[in-house]
Scaffold this active site. Sequence first.
Site, PDB file in Angstrom:
ATOM      1  N   LYS A  33      -8.038  88.300  96.494  1.00 19.40           N
ATOM      2  CA  LYS A  33      -8.157  86.936  95.979  1.00 19.40           C
ATOM      3  C   LYS A  33      -8.914  86.114  96.983  1.00 19.40           C
ATOM      4  O   LYS A  33      -8.907  86.411  98.184  1.00 19.40           O
ATOM      5  CB  LYS A  33      -6.765  86.312  95.778  1.00 19.40           C
TER       6      LYS A  33
HETATM    7  N1  GLU Z   1      -8.288  85.360  88.150  1.00 19.99           N
HETATM    8  C1  GLU Z   1      -7.877  86.290  87.156  1.00 19.99           C
HETATM    9  C2  GLU Z   1      -6.502  86.825  87.483  1.00 19.99           C
HETATM   10  O1  GLU Z   1      -5.749  86.217  88.204  1.00 19.99           O
HETATM   11  C3  GLU Z   1      -8.919  87.378  86.898  1.00 19.99           C
HETATM   12  C4  GLU Z   1      -9.242  88.265  88.044  1.00 19.99           C
HETATM   13  C5  GLU Z   1     -10.382  89.245  87.790  1.00 19.99           C
HETATM   14  O2  GLU Z   1     -10.868  89.315  86.675  1.00 19.99           O
HETATM   15  O3  GLU Z   1     -10.752  89.920  88.739  1.00 19.99           O
HETATM   16  O4  GLU Z   1      -6.097  87.833  86.976  1.00 19.99           O
END
Ligand code: GLU
Length: 427
Positions: free
Chosen positions: A116
């Site tokens: 993240k």
């Molecule tokens: N931000 C989204 C999540 O928390 C998508 C993450 C992604 O597609 O890599 O799952």
Amino acid sequence: MDETNQNQTEAQTKLNPFEMALKNFELAADLLGLDTEIRNQIRLPERELTVHFPVKMRDGKFKVFTGYRVQHSTARGPAKGGIRYHPDVTLDEVKALASWMTYKCATVNIPYGGAKGGVICNPKELNDFELEHMTRRYTSEISCIIGPTKDIPAPDVYTNAQTMAWMMDTYSMARGEYCPGVVTGKPLAIGGSKGRNEATARGCVFVIAEAAKHLQIPLKGARVAIQGFGNAGAISAQLIHDNYDAKVIAVSDSRGAVFCENGFDPHRAIEHKQRTGSVVGLAGTETIPGDAILTLDCDILIPAALENVITPCVANSVKAKIVAEAANGPTVPDADTVLDQKGVFVLPDILANAGGVTVSYFEWVQNNSGLYWTEDEVNARLKQIIVTAFEEVLLASQKYKVNMRRAAWARALDRVAEALKVRGIYP
Ligand code: GLU
């Protein structure tokens, strides 16, 4: 416990999302009887990068921003996870979100680890020029660790397809080659996938439908309350209303909540928000305090905003039969016990919002192969993956006699532990 103490305890529980993630991790590890060595290998993120970087603002002055990219695990594949722009971003929040991505990808069994990123900023106070420059410089700062086979960012809170386009362009320009697979959630024009924009909500509504079937709750006419009216919240409202005839009775955003006992057409709420900047003031609804949405008398509650909103105190007043976590980490671990006691069926975040990363995976596969799929193909594959994951988690919850969250974590952790064991330790 008196109210002051309870508030204090809740404030403390709220403090650290990474502690929260660790609590769920330990519960799942205990259930699996995981040994200490493996626990220690998985518990902490593999890599945490903090960057401080200057950005030229519209008025010609420079401002220094702080950002992070955390890779929690690469045991099962490249690290994967979104980028968040928010004034309250902290390293511990990003660490928690990165670890949730590891378990989310493992829950739906897609070949990724977890990561993240985040930048401390208020995107509502930045114009497009500043957002673009901040995004490009942040991308450049983290480009030492991201890449199509290393770590693949995507949108998250207050980032979108345009943000991904800037990231992809910055990375590609620096490398002198077209690198669409470095980020997912891109616009269709540059290698995005059909269905990606709706995927988080679509996945969430698929698991709600499975849960409703399991609990024998008819979705037609079911009363739904949704906290948060961004990508996940607004599209969930639309899909559950249009495809299942459920009754959306309340929605909220950062400015407040609106309620109508008889339900309303969420398309009108979307149009109202586009026009006025908020759902508040929607014709035919009454305005209620934002927090009240979580404890409304409804059948299905979808928290689709930020972490830590369902505390034990809130959980005590939750009336929904199903809570579907479109947001990451909306329920603090102690609140789970309360929800269990009340018989609320919780669809945990690592299952309920895994649709987004699942279609991100499809996008990346399409980028790598150069062969693009139809929207029907994307949605059918998404449904298959999400429904299978739901069935597996339900089975695990019945086998271990635990709630759906613990079952999902145990299922996921088992897969991560297995990958680590067979890979062994380098060198
Ligand atoms: N931000 C989204 C999540 O928390 C998508 C993450 C992604 O597609 O890599 O799952």
